[in-house]
Write a protein that holds these residues in place. Structure first.
Motif, PDB file in Angstrom:
ATOM      1  N   HIS A   1       2.871   0.964  -1.578  1.00  0.00           N
ATOM      2  CA  HIS A   1       2.998  -0.491  -1.434  1.00  0.00           C
ATOM      3  C   HIS A   1       3.187  -1.132  -2.807  1.00  0.00           C
ATOM      4  O   HIS A   1       4.068  -1.978  -2.995  1.00  0.00           O
ATOM      5  N   HIS A   2       2.392  -0.709  -3.759  1.00  0.00           N
ATOM      6  CA  HIS A   2       2.466  -1.230  -5.125  1.00  0.00           C
ATOM      7  C   HIS A   2       3.821  -0.901  -5.755  1.00  0.00           C
ATOM      8  O   HIS A   2       4.464  -1.763  -6.356  1.00  0.00           O
ATOM      9  N   GLY A   3       4.262   0.333  -5.609  1.00  0.00           N
ATOM     10  CA  GLY A   3       5.540   0.750  -6.175  1.00  0.00           C
ATOM     11  C   GLY A   3       6.717  -0.008  -5.578  1.00  0.00           C
ATOM     12  O   GLY A   3       7.636  -0.417  -6.300  1.00  0.00           O
ATOM     13  N   LEU A   4       6.698  -0.203  -4.271  1.00  0.00           N
ATOM     14  CA  LEU A   4       7.764  -0.965  -3.622  1.00  0.00           C
ATOM     15  C   LEU A   4       7.776  -2.413  -4.109  1.00  0.00           C
ATOM     16  O   LEU A   4       8.846  -2.985  -4.351  1.00  0.00           O
TER      17      LEU A   4
ATOM     18  N   LEU B   1       5.934  -5.315   2.763  1.00  0.00           N
ATOM     19  CA  LEU B   1       5.196  -6.246   3.620  1.00  0.00           C
ATOM     20  C   LEU B   1       4.524  -5.523   4.780  1.00  0.00           C
ATOM     21  O   LEU B   1       3.359  -5.781   5.097  1.00  0.00           O
ATOM     22  N   ILE B   2       5.256  -4.616   5.409  1.00  0.00           N
ATOM     23  CA  ILE B   2       4.680  -3.858   6.531  1.00  0.00           C
ATOM     24  C   ILE B   2       3.484  -3.042   6.057  1.00  0.00           C
ATOM     25  O   ILE B   2       2.416  -3.046   6.686  1.00  0.00           O
ATOM     26  N   LEU B   3       3.650  -2.347   4.932  1.00  0.00           N
ATOM     27  CA  LEU B   3       2.519  -1.588   4.375  1.00  0.00           C
ATOM     28  C   LEU B   3       1.376  -2.520   3.995  1.00  0.00           C
ATOM     29  O   LEU B   3       0.204  -2.186   4.211  1.00  0.00           O
ATOM     30  N   GLY B   4       1.708  -3.683   3.430  1.00  0.00           N
ATOM     31  CA  GLY B   4       0.677  -4.649   3.049  1.00  0.00           C
ATOM     32  C   GLY B   4      -0.124  -5.137   4.240  1.00  0.00           C
ATOM     33  O   GLY B   4      -1.353  -5.256   4.182  1.00  0.00           O
ATOM     34  N   PHE B   5       0.553  -5.412   5.350  1.00  0.00           N
ATOM     35  CA  PHE B   5      -0.157  -5.815   6.568  1.00  0.00           C
ATOM     36  C   PHE B   5      -1.077  -4.694   7.045  1.00  0.00           C
ATOM     37  O   PHE B   5      -2.221  -4.937   7.435  1.00  0.00           O
ATOM     38  N   HIS B   6      -0.576  -3.470   7.007  1.00  0.00           N
ATOM     39  CA  HIS B   6      -1.389  -2.332   7.437  1.00  0.00           C
ATOM     40  C   HIS B   6      -2.607  -2.154   6.528  1.00  0.00           C
ATOM     41  O   HIS B   6      -3.724  -1.916   7.011  1.00  0.00           O
ATOM     42  N   ILE B   7      -2.412  -2.268   5.238  1.00  0.00           N
ATOM     43  CA  ILE B   7      -3.525  -2.131   4.281  1.00  0.00           C
ATOM     44  C   ILE B   7      -4.552  -3.237   4.547  1.00  0.00           C
ATOM     45  O   ILE B   7      -5.759  -2.965   4.582  1.00  0.00           O
ATOM     46  N   TYR B   8      -4.096  -4.445   4.730  1.00  0.00           N
ATOM     47  CA  TYR B   8      -4.987  -5.567   4.994  1.00  0.00           C
ATOM     48  C   TYR B   8      -5.805  -5.306   6.256  1.00  0.00           C
ATOM     49  O   TYR B   8      -7.034  -5.483   6.258  1.00  0.00           O
TER      50      TYR B   8
ATOM     51  N   PRO C   1     -12.709   9.344  -3.128  1.00  0.00           N
ATOM     52  CA  PRO C   1     -11.873  10.445  -2.646  1.00  0.00           C
ATOM     53  C   PRO C   1     -10.408  10.012  -2.534  1.00  0.00           C
ATOM     54  O   PRO C   1     -10.111   8.912  -2.101  1.00  0.00           O
ATOM     55  N   ASN C   2      -9.521  10.894  -2.993  1.00  0.00           N
ATOM     56  CA  ASN C   2      -8.093  10.632  -2.853  1.00  0.00           C
ATOM     57  C   ASN C   2      -7.701  10.908  -1.420  1.00  0.00           C
ATOM     58  O   ASN C   2      -8.205  11.816  -0.788  1.00  0.00           O
ATOM     59  N   GLY C   3      -6.792  10.133  -0.912  1.00  0.00           N
ATOM     60  CA  GLY C   3      -6.365  10.348   0.458  1.00  0.00           C
ATOM     61  C   GLY C   3      -5.101   9.604   0.763  1.00  0.00           C
ATOM     62  O   GLY C   3      -4.454   9.024  -0.114  1.00  0.00           O
ATOM     63  N   LEU C   4      -4.758   9.621   2.032  1.00  0.00           N
ATOM     64  CA  LEU C   4      -3.540   8.957   2.469  1.00  0.00           C
ATOM     65  C   LEU C   4      -3.590   7.453   2.239  1.00  0.00           C
ATOM     66  O   LEU C   4      -2.570   6.833   1.947  1.00  0.00           O
ATOM     67  N   PHE C   5      -4.777   6.857   2.362  1.00  0.00           N
ATOM     68  CA  PHE C   5      -4.887   5.412   2.156  1.00  0.00           C
ATOM     69  C   PHE C   5      -4.538   5.045   0.725  1.00  0.00           C
ATOM     70  O   PHE C   5      -3.815   4.077   0.482  1.00  0.00           O
ATOM     71  N   GLN C   6      -5.024   5.827  -0.239  1.00  0.00           N
ATOM     72  CA  GLN C   6      -4.675   5.554  -1.637  1.00  0.00           C
ATOM     73  C   GLN C   6      -3.184   5.740  -1.865  1.00  0.00           C
ATOM     74  O   GLN C   6      -2.557   4.963  -2.587  1.00  0.00           O
ATOM     75  N   ALA C   7      -2.590   6.742  -1.239  1.00  0.00           N
ATOM     76  CA  ALA C   7      -1.147   6.954  -1.357  1.00  0.00           C
ATOM     77  C   ALA C   7      -0.388   5.764  -0.771  1.00  0.00           C
ATOM     78  O   ALA C   7       0.618   5.323  -1.335  1.00  0.00           O
ATOM     79  N   GLU C   8      -0.886   5.245   0.337  1.00  0.00           N
ATOM     80  CA  GLU C   8      -0.254   4.080   0.957  1.00  0.00           C
ATOM     81  C   GLU C   8      -0.328   2.863   0.034  1.00  0.00           C
ATOM     82  O   GLU C   8       0.648   2.132  -0.122  1.00  0.00           O
TER      83      GLU C   8
END
Length: 120
Positions: free
Chosen positions: A65-68, A108-115, A54-61
Motif C-alpha cells: 500500500h505504501h509503495g503504491l 485505495l482498495i488496500l487502504g480500505f482493507h488495512i483500515y 511478527p512479520n506477516g502478510l499484513f505487514q506486506a500488505e
C-alpha cells in the motif's frame, strides 16, 4: 472515502475532456493525500512495522500500500513536470496517468482493507 470520490470525479472530468478542472481536482487530491499520510497514516504504519512484531502478510500488505502510494506521488510529480515543460515526456503522459490511476485505485482498495483490519 473523500479521496476515492475525488479520484472518480477526476476520471469523470477527464472523460468529459475538461482537463483544466481534472488537473485541479487531482492536484488538490494529491495534496490532501500527502497531508493525510503525514498526519494519520505514517504514525499507524510505524506502529505496524515496529521492530519485534511478527512479520506477516499484513505487514506486506501495508508495505505494498505504501509503495503504491509513493509511486502515485512520483508519477504525479513527473506528469506535472512534463506539462509544465520542465521534463521531456518519457513515457507518454497518458500512459503515466493511466498507471497512476491504476496504482491509486489499488492503493485505495488496500487502504480500505488495512483500515477495516485495524479498526473492525
Amino acid at each position: 472515502m473523500i479521496l476515492a470520490a475525488a479520484l472518480a470525479f477526476a476520471v469523470f472530468l477527464a472523460k468529459e475532456k475538461n482537463f483544466r478542472k481534472h488537473c485541479l481536482v487531482l492536484r488538490l487530491a494529491v495534496a490532501a493525500q500527502i497531508l493525510a499520510v503525514l498526519a494519520l497514516m505514517s504514525p499507524a504504519m510505524v506502529a505496524i512495522l515496529e521492530p519485534g512484531r511478527p512479520n506477516g502478510l499484513f505487514q506486506a500488505e501495508v508495505l505494498l500500500h505504501h509503495g503504491l502510494g509513493l509511486a502515485v506521488v512520483l508519477l504525479w510529480i513527473y506528469i506535472n513536470l512534463v506539462y509544465l515543460g520542465r521534463l521531456q515526456a518519457r513515457p507518454a503522459p497518458r500512459r503515466a496517468m493511466q498507471a497512476a490511476a491504476g496504482f491509486w485505485v489499488a492503493s485505495l482498495i488496500l487502504g480500505f482493507h488495512i483500515y477495516l483490519k485495524l479498526y473492525y
